[in-house]
Write a protein that holds these residues in place. Structure first.
Motif, mmCIF file in Angstrom:
data_model
loop_
_atom_site.group_PDB
_atom_site.id
_atom_site.type_symbol
_atom_site.label_atom_id
_atom_site.label_comp_id
_atom_site.label_asym_id
_atom_site.label_seq_id
_atom_site.Cartn_x
_atom_site.Cartn_y
_atom_site.Cartn_z
ATOM 1 N N HIS A 17 0.883 -1.166 0.000
ATOM 2 C CA HIS A 17 0.000 0.000 0.000
ATOM 3 C C HIS A 17 0.924 1.219 0.000
ATOM 4 O O HIS A 17 1.406 1.640 1.044
ATOM 5 N N GLY A 18 1.191 1.793 -1.192
ATOM 6 C CA GLY A 18 2.232 2.811 -1.288
ATOM 7 C C GLY A 18 3.567 2.137 -1.014
ATOM 8 O O GLY A 18 3.895 1.113 -1.612
ATOM 9 N N THR A 19 4.340 2.704 -0.095
ATOM 10 C CA THR A 19 5.609 2.064 0.292
ATOM 11 C C THR A 19 5.431 1.214 1.540
ATOM 12 O O THR A 19 6.396 0.634 2.038
ATOM 13 N N ALA A 20 4.199 1.138 2.071
ATOM 14 C CA ALA A 20 3.947 0.307 3.249
ATOM 15 C C ALA A 20 3.927 -1.164 2.864
ATOM 16 O O ALA A 20 3.403 -1.546 1.815
ATOM 17 N N VAL A 53 -1.452 6.556 6.536
ATOM 18 C CA VAL A 53 -2.799 6.778 5.984
ATOM 19 C C VAL A 53 -3.336 5.471 5.406
ATOM 20 O O VAL A 53 -4.505 5.107 5.619
ATOM 21 N N SER A 54 -2.489 4.751 4.676
ATOM 22 C CA SER A 54 -2.911 3.469 4.108
ATOM 23 C C SER A 54 -3.319 2.495 5.205
ATOM 24 O O SER A 54 -4.312 1.757 5.062
ATOM 25 N N ALA A 55 -2.578 2.470 6.299
ATOM 26 C CA ALA A 55 -2.905 1.563 7.402
ATOM 27 C C ALA A 55 -4.238 1.928 8.043
ATOM 28 O O ALA A 55 -5.048 1.050 8.366
ATOM 29 N N VAL A 56 -4.469 3.219 8.230
ATOM 30 C CA VAL A 56 -5.742 3.674 8.804
ATOM 31 C C VAL A 56 -6.899 3.259 7.894
ATOM 32 O O VAL A 56 -7.930 2.733 8.353
ATOM 33 N N ILE A 84 -5.120 -4.637 13.542
ATOM 34 C CA ILE A 84 -4.039 -4.315 12.611
ATOM 35 C C ILE A 84 -3.005 -3.512 13.381
ATOM 36 O O ILE A 84 -3.312 -2.484 13.990
ATOM 37 N N LEU A 85 -1.777 -4.011 13.375
ATOM 38 C CA LEU A 85 -0.677 -3.341 14.065
ATOM 39 C C LEU A 85 0.068 -2.443 13.088
ATOM 40 O O LEU A 85 0.419 -2.876 11.987
#
Length: 506
Positions: A17-20, A53-56, A84-85
């Motif tokens: 997710h992006g660079t995540a 932001v992607s994690a949220v 989700i950590l």
């Protein structure tokens, strides 16, 4: 059982997710991650605020809890189960300002790197005492070696970059989003995920006098506790000490195996002559069994606690209670509990940690924040268990709860933890006790920035209800006024008269 099916399907060519990087439970690499034994649905490793932001957004789309622990310590109390950590450790770095008085700290940085960067300019920051502590210790009101001089760690935060519940990246400062800035300094985990902060630093000598003083045996420990309690009332703001009650282990560094021991981490940040004189006065009152205090750099002083717990397990659980005074009754209660600290197997270590919870805090509230100002004489009592086996979580949580209930039920119990970073998961009653007269104001700020309670781990603040308000209506509004935010005009512009808890939204 982990319901990984609650997550959206992985993308072809890798779950990025992006660079995540998203590691889902059961996928290659998940078990090898340092947090891979904690039962989360996924671990999202973030290198930028956009990754956060992607994690949220991933957590919201899956309808699961989001947990964004500060880098450094991991807790083993089950908070990650089914969540989700967000791993902020890759989002690392510390940069000095041109005048070298301010540090820009990214969310993955730890205390060691913060203090090392400050020391290059002959300065230090107010942080917790552990070199491994992360962003959480800077934001949630930790106590450290400079607290008596400069207040809580969160008082040094000058601005913050925050990812909000709606997935926006905003700046919080006295000039921008002042209500969010007020809340971040003490309750950050409830209003957003902080990805970077600017932190004030303070002049510190090239070296300080720091180390451990250790007393062994029940009688010597009782006498030392009383002496340190009384000495703390009259010593200078340059001297601080943090105490740990434990059972001496066979290696012999803290006394004869099986005996109760008291370890005092001592640090004096004043001029060398004054420091030597004040420490000599302390030693004259009670000679420690072991004394390692010496001249070391300020960053090295933050390694003492980590060395103390280095051979303990990777999981930990803790909670704390404030007492009005470290009275003889409280000391006897703690010594009764300390007498059985060593009854666990070698994979588990239990400790009782004591810290002055008031000194200097009343004088250094600055722009303020939601944390309560402590009154003179108060101490914090923290029960901590560290263990190697995750299946020990339930029993260690039960022990921590038992100790805290006993302290809370004593005549000197206040019924409040000192800060969100030290306490376990908080229900509304405990959260109200932590934030005392500011809880309702914090709930109004929460309603602006997180109306659906996306950030509900740790000290969960329930968003205030506002008739007719649409979700996220107030967030990031470019023309937001004082009446919109609930803050007075003076607070919005960084000017305020300090009340009992600093600047408080009306």
């Amino acid at each position: 059982m982990i319901a990984a099916s609650r997550l959206p399907p992985a993308r072809s060519g890798g779950d990025q997710h992006g660079t995540a990087r998203v590691l889902r439970h059961g996928e290659p690499g998940y078990a090898a991650h340092p947090w891979g034994r904690e039962g989360s649905l996924a671990i999202v490793s973030c290198r930028s605020a956009n990754d956060v932001v992607s994690a949220v957004n991933l957590a919201k789309s899956a309808g699961v809890r989001l947990v964004a622990p500060g880098s450094g310590y991991r807790r083993g109390d089950g908070e990650a189960q089914g969540s989700i950590l967000v791993d902020l450790r890759p989002l690392n770095g510390v940069r000095r300002s041109h005048d070298r008085r301010v540090l820009s700290v990214r969310a993955g940085a730890v205390v060691a790197s913060v203090q090392a960067a400050a020391a290059r300019s002959g300065r230090g920051a107010v942080t917790g005492i552990s070199a491994r502590g992360g962003m959480a210790t800077l934001l949630s009101g930790d106590l450290g070696f400079l607290t008596a001089r400069h207040g809580w760690s969160c008082d040094g935060v000058l601005s913050a970059e925050v990812v909000t519940a709606s997935g926006r990246i905003v700046r919080a400062s006295p000039e921008e989003n002042a209500d969010l800035f007020w809340a971040v300094r003490g309750a950050a985990s409830d209003v957003g995920i902080v990805t970077a902060i600017d932190v004030a630093t303070h002049a510190v000598g090239k070296t300080v006098l720091a180390g451990e003083m250790i007393w062994s045996g029940a009688r010597a420990v009782r006498d030392a506790l009383r002496m340190l309690r009384d000495f703390e009332q009259v010593c200078s703001s340059d001297l601080s000490f943090f105490l740990t009650l434990e059972t001496a282990r066979p290696h012999g560094r803290t006394g004869r195996a099986g005996e109760v021991a008291l370890r005092a981490i001592v640090c004096h940040v004043g001029a060398r002559g004054a420091a030597e004189a004040e420490l000599a006065a302390l030693r004259a009152l009670s000679s420690p069994w072991r004394d390692t205090v010496d001249s070391i750099t300020f960053p090295r002083a933050h390694e003492i606690y980590d060395a103390m717990v280095a051979d303990h397990g990777p999981f930990s659980v803790g909670d704390d209670e404030i007492v009005r005074a470290l009275s003889d009754e409280v000391i006897d209660l703690l010594l009764d509990e300390a007498a059985v600290l060593g009854e666990q197997d070698a994979s588990t270590a239990r400790m009782l940690q004591l810290s002055p919870a008031h000194k200097g805090i009343n004088e250094h509230r600055g722009f303020g924040g939601p944390l309560a100002v402590r009154s003179g004489g108060q101490w914090d009592v923290c029960a901590v268990a560290m263990y190697a086996l995750p299946e020990r979580s339930a029993s260690e949580q039960a022990w921590v709860a038992k100790v805290c209930a006993a302290v809370r039920g004593s005549r000197d119990g206040v019924g409040s933890p000192v800060a969100a970073s030290w306490a376990g998961d908080l229900g509304e009653r405990r959260a109200r006790a932590l934030f005392t007269d500011t809880y309702d104001a914090l709930a109004r700020v929460k309603a602006h920035w997180d109306p659906t309670n996306v950030f509900r781990s740790n000290a969960n603040i329930i968003p205030a209800r506002r008739a007719g308000r649409k979700e996220g209506q107030y967030e990031g509004h470019p023309q937001r006024t004082a009446s919109d935010t609930g803050l007075t005009p003076d607070v919005v512009h960084g000017r305020c008269e300090l009340g009992p808890s600093g600047c408080v939204p009306a």
